[in-house]
Motif scaffolding. Sequence first.
Motif, PDB file in Angstrom:
ATOM      1  N   ILE A 134     -13.174  26.450  27.260  1.00  0.00           N
ATOM      2  CA  ILE A 134     -14.477  25.917  26.859  1.00  0.00           C
ATOM      3  C   ILE A 134     -15.053  26.736  25.707  1.00  0.00           C
ATOM      4  O   ILE A 134     -15.502  26.197  24.692  1.00  0.00           O
ATOM      5  CB  ILE A 134     -15.462  25.933  28.050  1.00  0.00           C
ATOM      6  N   GLU A 135     -15.004  28.052  25.851  1.00  0.00           N
ATOM      7  CA  GLU A 135     -15.554  28.921  24.819  1.00  0.00           C
ATOM      8  C   GLU A 135     -14.748  28.824  23.527  1.00  0.00           C
ATOM      9  O   GLU A 135     -15.316  28.816  22.425  1.00  0.00           O
ATOM     10  CB  GLU A 135     -15.575  30.369  25.304  1.00  0.00           C
ATOM     11  N   ASP A 136     -13.432  28.722  23.631  1.00  0.00           N
ATOM     12  CA  ASP A 136     -12.595  28.651  22.437  1.00  0.00           C
ATOM     13  C   ASP A 136     -12.855  27.355  21.683  1.00  0.00           C
ATOM     14  O   ASP A 136     -12.965  27.356  20.446  1.00  0.00           O
ATOM     15  CB  ASP A 136     -11.120  28.756  22.824  1.00  0.00           C
ATOM     16  N   ILE A 137     -12.965  26.237  22.377  1.00  0.00           N
ATOM     17  CA  ILE A 137     -13.229  24.947  21.731  1.00  0.00           C
ATOM     18  C   ILE A 137     -14.623  24.949  21.100  1.00  0.00           C
ATOM     19  O   ILE A 137     -14.810  24.466  19.976  1.00  0.00           O
ATOM     20  CB  ILE A 137     -13.075  23.793  22.738  1.00  0.00           C
ATOM     21  N   ARG A 138     -15.594  25.505  21.803  1.00  0.00           N
ATOM     22  CA  ARG A 138     -16.939  25.609  21.239  1.00  0.00           C
ATOM     23  C   ARG A 138     -16.926  26.436  19.964  1.00  0.00           C
ATOM     24  O   ARG A 138     -17.575  26.086  18.966  1.00  0.00           O
ATOM     25  CB  ARG A 138     -17.888  26.251  22.257  1.00  0.00           C
ATOM     26  N   ARG A 139     -16.142  27.504  19.954  1.00  0.00           N
ATOM     27  CA  ARG A 139     -16.048  28.372  18.787  1.00  0.00           C
ATOM     28  C   ARG A 139     -15.372  27.638  17.614  1.00  0.00           C
ATOM     29  O   ARG A 139     -15.788  27.773  16.466  1.00  0.00           O
ATOM     30  CB  ARG A 139     -15.245  29.618  19.151  1.00  0.00           C
ATOM     31  N   LEU A 140     -14.343  26.855  17.900  1.00  0.00           N
ATOM     32  CA  LEU A 140     -13.688  26.070  16.850  1.00  0.00           C
ATOM     33  C   LEU A 140     -14.675  25.090  16.212  1.00  0.00           C
ATOM     34  O   LEU A 140     -14.679  24.902  14.985  1.00  0.00           O
ATOM     35  CB  LEU A 140     -12.497  25.304  17.416  1.00  0.00           C
ATOM     36  N   MET A 141     -15.518  24.493  17.038  1.00  0.00           N
ATOM     37  CA  MET A 141     -16.515  23.558  16.525  1.00  0.00           C
ATOM     38  C   MET A 141     -17.500  24.257  15.591  1.00  0.00           C
ATOM     39  O   MET A 141     -17.887  23.714  14.556  1.00  0.00           O
ATOM     40  CB  MET A 141     -17.254  22.892  17.693  1.00  0.00           C
ATOM     41  N   GLU A 142     -17.881  25.466  15.938  1.00  0.00           N
ATOM     42  CA  GLU A 142     -18.814  26.228  15.101  1.00  0.00           C
ATOM     43  C   GLU A 142     -18.158  26.670  13.789  1.00  0.00           C
ATOM     44  O   GLU A 142     -18.740  26.523  12.712  1.00  0.00           O
ATOM     45  CB  GLU A 142     -19.302  27.463  15.862  1.00  0.00           C
ATOM     46  N   LEU A 143     -16.953  27.202  13.893  1.00  0.00           N
ATOM     47  CA  LEU A 143     -16.277  27.763  12.723  1.00  0.00           C
ATOM     48  C   LEU A 143     -15.833  26.701  11.725  1.00  0.00           C
ATOM     49  O   LEU A 143     -15.591  27.013  10.553  1.00  0.00           O
ATOM     50  CB  LEU A 143     -15.067  28.585  13.169  1.00  0.00           C
ATOM     51  N   SER A 144     -15.692  25.464  12.178  1.00  0.00           N
ATOM     52  CA  SER A 144     -15.203  24.396  11.300  1.00  0.00           C
ATOM     53  C   SER A 144     -16.324  23.609  10.645  1.00  0.00           C
ATOM     54  O   SER A 144     -16.065  22.586  10.004  1.00  0.00           O
ATOM     55  CB  SER A 144     -14.296  23.438  12.082  1.00  0.00           C
ATOM     56  N   ASP A 145     -17.555  24.077  10.748  1.00  0.00           N
ATOM     57  CA  ASP A 145     -18.689  23.326  10.190  1.00  0.00           C
ATOM     58  C   ASP A 145     -18.540  23.097   8.687  1.00  0.00           C
ATOM     59  O   ASP A 145     -18.934  22.051   8.158  1.00  0.00           O
ATOM     60  CB  ASP A 145     -20.020  24.016  10.499  1.00  0.00           C
ATOM     61  N   TRP A 146     -17.920  24.026   7.974  1.00  0.00           N
ATOM     62  CA  TRP A 146     -17.770  23.905   6.523  1.00  0.00           C
ATOM     63  C   TRP A 146     -16.840  22.763   6.116  1.00  0.00           C
ATOM     64  O   TRP A 146     -16.919  22.263   4.992  1.00  0.00           O
ATOM     65  CB  TRP A 146     -17.231  25.220   5.932  1.00  0.00           C
ATOM     66  N   LYS A 147     -16.013  22.340   7.043  1.00  0.00           N
ATOM     67  CA  LYS A 147     -15.104  21.231   6.743  1.00  0.00           C
ATOM     68  C   LYS A 147     -15.790  19.870   6.812  1.00  0.00           C
ATOM     69  O   LYS A 147     -15.283  18.889   6.267  1.00  0.00           O
ATOM     70  CB  LYS A 147     -13.918  21.241   7.707  1.00  0.00           C
ATOM     71  N   ARG A 148     -16.920  19.803   7.494  1.00  0.00           N
ATOM     72  CA  ARG A 148     -17.575  18.516   7.743  1.00  0.00           C
ATOM     73  C   ARG A 148     -18.719  18.244   6.757  1.00  0.00           C
ATOM     74  O   ARG A 148     -19.698  17.595   7.122  1.00  0.00           O
ATOM     75  CB  ARG A 148     -18.078  18.456   9.186  1.00  0.00           C
ATOM     76  N   ARG A 149     -18.595  18.719   5.537  1.00  0.00           N
ATOM     77  CA  ARG A 149     -19.674  18.575   4.565  1.00  0.00           C
ATOM     78  C   ARG A 149     -19.431  17.470   3.545  1.00  0.00           C
ATOM     79  O   ARG A 149     -20.275  17.212   2.693  1.00  0.00           O
ATOM     80  CB  ARG A 149     -19.905  19.915   3.847  1.00  0.00           C
ATOM     81  N   SER A 150     -18.269  16.831   3.621  1.00  0.00           N
ATOM     82  CA  SER A 150     -17.992  15.733   2.688  1.00  0.00           C
ATOM     83  C   SER A 150     -18.802  14.499   3.098  1.00  0.00           C
ATOM     84  O   SER A 150     -19.058  14.276   4.281  1.00  0.00           O
ATOM     85  CB  SER A 150     -16.499  15.381   2.702  1.00  0.00           C
ATOM     86  N   PRO A 151     -19.225  13.673   2.125  1.00  0.00           N
ATOM     87  CA  PRO A 151     -19.968  12.450   2.461  1.00  0.00           C
ATOM     88  C   PRO A 151     -19.062  11.419   3.135  1.00  0.00           C
ATOM     89  O   PRO A 151     -17.946  11.181   2.681  1.00  0.00           O
ATOM     90  CB  PRO A 151     -20.460  11.951   1.097  1.00  0.00           C
ATOM     91  N   HIS A 152     -19.543  10.837   4.214  1.00  0.00           N
ATOM     92  CA  HIS A 152     -18.791   9.813   4.942  1.00  0.00           C
ATOM     93  C   HIS A 152     -19.720   8.679   5.349  1.00  0.00           C
ATOM     94  O   HIS A 152     -20.899   8.909   5.631  1.00  0.00           O
ATOM     95  CB  HIS A 152     -18.145  10.375   6.218  1.00  0.00           C
ATOM     96  N   GLU A 153     -19.175   7.482   5.410  1.00  0.00           N
ATOM     97  CA  GLU A 153     -19.915   6.376   5.997  1.00  0.00           C
ATOM     98  C   GLU A 153     -20.008   6.578   7.510  1.00  0.00           C
ATOM     99  O   GLU A 153     -19.092   7.128   8.124  1.00  0.00           O
ATOM    100  CB  GLU A 153     -19.224   5.034   5.721  1.00  0.00           C
ATOM    101  N   VAL A 154     -21.101   6.136   8.091  1.00  0.00           N
ATOM    102  CA  VAL A 154     -21.243   6.185   9.540  1.00  0.00           C
ATOM    103  C   VAL A 154     -20.209   5.238  10.152  1.00  0.00           C
ATOM    104  O   VAL A 154     -20.113   4.071   9.744  1.00  0.00           O
ATOM    105  CB  VAL A 154     -22.657   5.760   9.973  1.00  0.00           C
ATOM    106  N   PRO A 155     -19.399   5.708  11.106  1.00  0.00           N
ATOM    107  CA  PRO A 155     -18.378   4.824  11.693  1.00  0.00           C
ATOM    108  C   PRO A 155     -19.018   3.663  12.439  1.00  0.00           C
ATOM    109  O   PRO A 155     -20.142   3.788  12.946  1.00  0.00           O
ATOM    110  CB  PRO A 155     -17.613   5.761  12.636  1.00  0.00           C
ATOM    111  N   PRO A 156     -18.327   2.541  12.530  1.00  0.00           N
ATOM    112  CA  PRO A 156     -18.922   1.337  13.124  1.00  0.00           C
ATOM    113  C   PRO A 156     -19.090   1.385  14.637  1.00  0.00           C
ATOM    114  O   PRO A 156     -19.873   0.616  15.194  1.00  0.00           O
ATOM    115  CB  PRO A 156     -17.930   0.240  12.731  1.00  0.00           C
ATOM    116  N   VAL A 157     -18.339   2.270  15.307  1.00  0.00           N
ATOM    117  CA  VAL A 157     -18.443   2.368  16.768  1.00  0.00           C
ATOM    118  C   VAL A 157     -18.528   3.833  17.177  1.00  0.00           C
ATOM    119  O   VAL A 157     -18.072   4.727  16.460  1.00  0.00           O
ATOM    120  CB  VAL A 157     -17.240   1.707  17.480  1.00  0.00           C
ATOM    121  N   SER A 158     -19.115   4.056  18.341  1.00  0.00           N
ATOM    122  CA  SER A 158     -19.220   5.399  18.880  1.00  0.00           C
ATOM    123  C   SER A 158     -18.764   5.409  20.331  1.00  0.00           C
ATOM    124  O   SER A 158     -19.154   4.543  21.116  1.00  0.00           O
ATOM    125  CB  SER A 158     -20.673   5.896  18.812  1.00  0.00           C
ATOM    126  N   GLY A 159     -17.934   6.401  20.658  1.00  0.00           N
ATOM    127  CA  GLY A 159     -17.506   6.580  22.045  1.00  0.00           C
ATOM    128  C   GLY A 159     -18.273   7.682  22.728  1.00  0.00           C
ATOM    129  O   GLY A 159     -17.891   8.146  23.793  1.00  0.00           O
TER     130      GLY A 159
END
Length: 330
Positions: free
Chosen positions: A286-311
């Motif tokens: 749990i802690e490792d996955i949470r840490r990956l989510m935090e450390l990868s924030d710089w990768k999610r800065r590109s502009p994207h369209e909102v996806p049509p569906v959400s799970g």
Amino acid sequence: MKHLDIDTTKAIREISDYLEDLVRRQHTDGVILGLSGGLDSAVLAALAVTALGPDRVRVLYLFDRDSDPQIAQNARLMAQILRLPLEEIDITGDMKRRGVYKPLFPKVLRLSKTVARISTRMFRRICGMSPFMATLRVGRGETLRPWYKQALFDHTIKQLDWGFSQRHLFRRQAIETRARQQNLSIIGAANLSECEVGWFVHGGIDDLPVQPMTGLYKTQVRQLAAALNLPATVRHQLPSPDMAKGVSDEFGIGHDYSVIDIVIDALAQGRTAAEIAAEGVEKVEIEDIRRLMELSDWKRRSPHEVPPVSGAFGSPLRRDASPPSRRRMA
């Protein structure tokens, strides 16, 4: 994982409507995507054909000398099933000119699957983190300390990650060129799970502006694959970045997608580590996955369209659509 179940019929319909609208909005003659032979691209290709018909869908398979032959077979199988002409492009020469095959460490990894596993264990033991986590930390501008950790990274994982990135950046460029030439809209096959932990190349083929499935966990993409009757060889294939022998997505990330999805979904609801652990997930994961989510924030800065569906939990697509009691703070 019943709590991750979605209404696949509704998801297929809404993604199909979105793709039809995308082509209208962009005034193109159809869509183009990379058909890697993996699950995600196979599902997206099937969705595109469902929405637009085979005459308005183009697929490319871009491979090099290190690509897995089994993945190529799956790409050809899906193209045949969907009645799509598959354009196969060998990028080995381009990668050679970029120097992708020169570094020593990737050469060693090509010897056998065992090499990758031994190398990963040794790196984790010496550096106290997985190779993937190290790439995220260095990518966001950190220097690994003490000095020997950075030195080890520079002479091993950095080489592998650079070659992997070069392939994905080149594949995006190739598809963008084809899209301009043929007046087609580009769509990408990334999913929510890999986006949240950063398992993609920033600016690469899995970081396109239009990615219809980035609202769905890997678990839910698998549900779509079953609903679309994709062949078993594709549905049960081990997710792979096609970067080295023995390196699957889950091996590289360090966690199974089934666990990743449980943790991401629970954290999105604001649940504590103790509550998540009660579902059978180890606290260290749990802690490792949470840490990956935090450390990868710089990768999610590109502009994207909102996806049509959400799970996501609470969305109308989910079978357990009641709203969560707590939500993670933004």
